[in-house]
Design a protein around this motif. Sequence first.
Motif, PDB file in Angstrom:
ATOM      1  N   LYS A  41       0.811  -1.220   0.000  1.00 21.48           N
ATOM      2  CA  LYS A  41       0.000   0.000   0.000  1.00 21.48           C
ATOM      3  C   LYS A  41       0.846   1.272   0.000  1.00 21.48           C
ATOM      4  O   LYS A  41       0.472   2.260  -0.620  1.00 21.48           O
ATOM      5  N   ASN A  42       1.966   1.260   0.733  1.00 24.08           N
ATOM      6  CA  ASN A  42       2.716   2.498   0.908  1.00 24.08           C
ATOM      7  C   ASN A  42       4.124   2.216   1.434  1.00 24.08           C
ATOM      8  O   ASN A  42       4.514   1.064   1.595  1.00 24.08           O
ATOM      9  N   ASP A  43       4.858   3.284   1.706  1.00 16.24           N
ATOM     10  CA  ASP A  43       6.225   3.155   2.205  1.00 16.24           C
ATOM     11  C   ASP A  43       6.276   2.442   3.557  1.00 16.24           C
ATOM     12  O   ASP A  43       7.212   1.694   3.830  1.00 16.24           O
ATOM     13  N   ALA A  44       5.274   2.675   4.394  1.00 16.50           N
ATOM     14  CA  ALA A  44       5.260   2.037   5.719  1.00 16.50           C
ATOM     15  C   ALA A  44       5.207   0.518   5.584  1.00 16.50           C
ATOM     16  O   ALA A  44       5.916  -0.210   6.286  1.00 16.50           O
ATOM     17  N   GLU A  45       4.385   0.051   4.669  1.00 13.60           N
ATOM     18  CA  GLU A  45       4.289  -1.395   4.458  1.00 13.60           C
ATOM     19  C   GLU A  45       5.588  -1.930   3.840  1.00 13.60           C
ATOM     20  O   GLU A  45       6.030  -3.029   4.173  1.00 13.60           O
ATOM     21  N   LEU A  46       6.202  -1.151   2.963  1.00 16.26           N
ATOM     22  CA  LEU A  46       7.491  -1.539   2.392  1.00 16.26           C
ATOM     23  C   LEU A  46       8.539  -1.680   3.490  1.00 16.26           C
ATOM     24  O   LEU A  46       9.329  -2.627   3.486  1.00 16.26           O
ATOM     25  N   CYS A  47       8.526  -0.775   4.446  1.00 18.75           N
ATOM     26  CA  CYS A  47       9.459  -0.851   5.582  1.00 18.75           C
ATOM     27  C   CYS A  47       9.282  -2.161   6.344  1.00 18.75           C
ATOM     28  O   CYS A  47      10.265  -2.818   6.696  1.00 18.75           O
ATOM     29  N   ARG A  48       8.042  -2.533   6.586  1.00 26.25           N
ATOM     30  CA  ARG A  48       7.778  -3.771   7.326  1.00 26.25           C
ATOM     31  C   ARG A  48       8.274  -4.990   6.561  1.00 26.25           C
ATOM     32  O   ARG A  48       8.906  -5.876   7.132  1.00 26.25           O
ATOM     33  N   VAL A  49       8.013  -5.016   5.256  1.00 32.27           N
ATOM     34  CA  VAL A  49       8.432  -6.158   4.442  1.00 32.27           C
ATOM     35  C   VAL A  49       9.961  -6.240   4.372  1.00 32.27           C
ATOM     36  O   VAL A  49      10.528  -7.326   4.473  1.00 32.27           O
ATOM     37  N   LEU A  50      10.607  -5.087   4.199  1.00 33.49           N
ATOM     38  CA  LEU A  50      12.072  -5.067   4.099  1.00 33.49           C
ATOM     39  C   LEU A  50      12.756  -5.145   5.463  1.00 33.49           C
ATOM     40  O   LEU A  50      13.977  -5.266   5.535  1.00 33.49           O
ATOM     41  N   GLU A  51      11.955  -5.035   6.521  1.00 26.64           N
ATOM     42  CA  GLU A  51      12.468  -5.081   7.883  1.00 26.64           C
ATOM     43  C   GLU A  51      13.489  -3.969   8.148  1.00 26.64           C
ATOM     44  O   GLU A  51      14.575  -4.196   8.672  1.00 26.64           O
ATOM     45  N   VAL A  52      13.095  -2.747   7.740  1.00 27.58           N
ATOM     46  CA  VAL A  52      13.916  -1.562   8.014  1.00 27.58           C
ATOM     47  C   VAL A  52      13.045  -0.525   8.715  1.00 27.58           C
ATOM     48  O   VAL A  52      11.828  -0.535   8.578  1.00 27.58           O
ATOM     49  N   GLN A  53      13.672   0.363   9.420  1.00 27.72           N
ATOM     50  CA  GLN A  53      12.961   1.432  10.108  1.00 27.72           C
ATOM     51  C   GLN A  53      12.428   2.444   9.088  1.00 27.72           C
ATOM     52  O   GLN A  53      13.091   2.723   8.082  1.00 27.72           O
ATOM     53  N   PRO A  54      11.248   3.006   9.322  1.00 28.28           N
ATOM     54  CA  PRO A  54      10.670   3.977   8.383  1.00 28.28           C
ATOM     55  C   PRO A  54      11.592   5.142   8.000  1.00 28.28           C
ATOM     56  O   PRO A  54      11.571   5.564   6.840  1.00 28.28           O
ATOM     57  N   PRO A  55      12.401   5.660   8.905  1.00 33.86           N
ATOM     58  CA  PRO A  55      13.282   6.761   8.483  1.00 33.86           C
ATOM     59  C   PRO A  55      14.251   6.373   7.367  1.00 33.86           C
ATOM     60  O   PRO A  55      14.656   7.224   6.580  1.00 33.86           O
ATOM     61  N   ILE A  56      14.586   5.098   7.258  1.00 35.39           N
ATOM     62  CA  ILE A  56      15.507   4.667   6.207  1.00 35.39           C
ATOM     63  C   ILE A  56      14.857   4.878   4.838  1.00 35.39           C
ATOM     64  O   ILE A  56      15.450   5.489   3.940  1.00 35.39           O
ATOM     65  N   ILE A  57      13.635   4.384   4.661  1.00 39.68           N
ATOM     66  CA  ILE A  57      12.941   4.548   3.382  1.00 39.68           C
ATOM     67  C   ILE A  57      12.656   6.027   3.118  1.00 39.68           C
ATOM     68  O   ILE A  57      12.780   6.502   1.990  1.00 39.68           O
ATOM     69  N   SER A  58      12.295   6.764   4.154  1.00 34.96           N
ATOM     70  CA  SER A  58      12.040   8.198   3.996  1.00 34.96           C
ATOM     71  C   SER A  58      13.295   8.923   3.516  1.00 34.96           C
ATOM     72  O   SER A  58      13.237   9.740   2.590  1.00 34.96           O
TER      73      SER A  58
END
Length: 103
Positions: A41-58
Motif C-alpha cells: 500500500k505504501n512506504d510504511a508497508e514496504l518498511c515492514r516487508v524489508l524489515e527496516v525502520q521507516p526513516p531509512i525509506i524516507s
Amino acid sequence: MSVRQKKQELLEAMHRARAAEPSSFVPNPLLDTLITRMQLKNDAELCRVLEVQPPIISKIRHRKLNVGATILLRMHEKSNIPIRELKELTAEAREQPAGRTTH
C-alpha cells in the motif's frame, strides 16, 4: 577556532557541495516499483516487508540516503526482482525525457 567549530564548518561545506551537484540517484521509481510489484500500500508497508525502520525509506525517497548494498540485497530477496533491474530503475528515470515514464 575550536575543533567543534571547524567540524561544523566542514560539515556545512560538505552539505553545500552536495546540494550544488546534481544527484545521479533517483529513488522514487525504485521504491514505487517495489511497492507496485509486491502489491503493497505504501512506504510504511514496504518498511515492514524489508524489515527496516521507516526513516531509512524516507531518507532514501528524499535523496538523503543512497541505497546501500545491504538494503539492495534485501530488496532483491523480498521482491525477487534481479539486482541489475533494481539498479536500472534509478538510471531509467534520469535517461528518459521529461513527461515519459517506463513500462
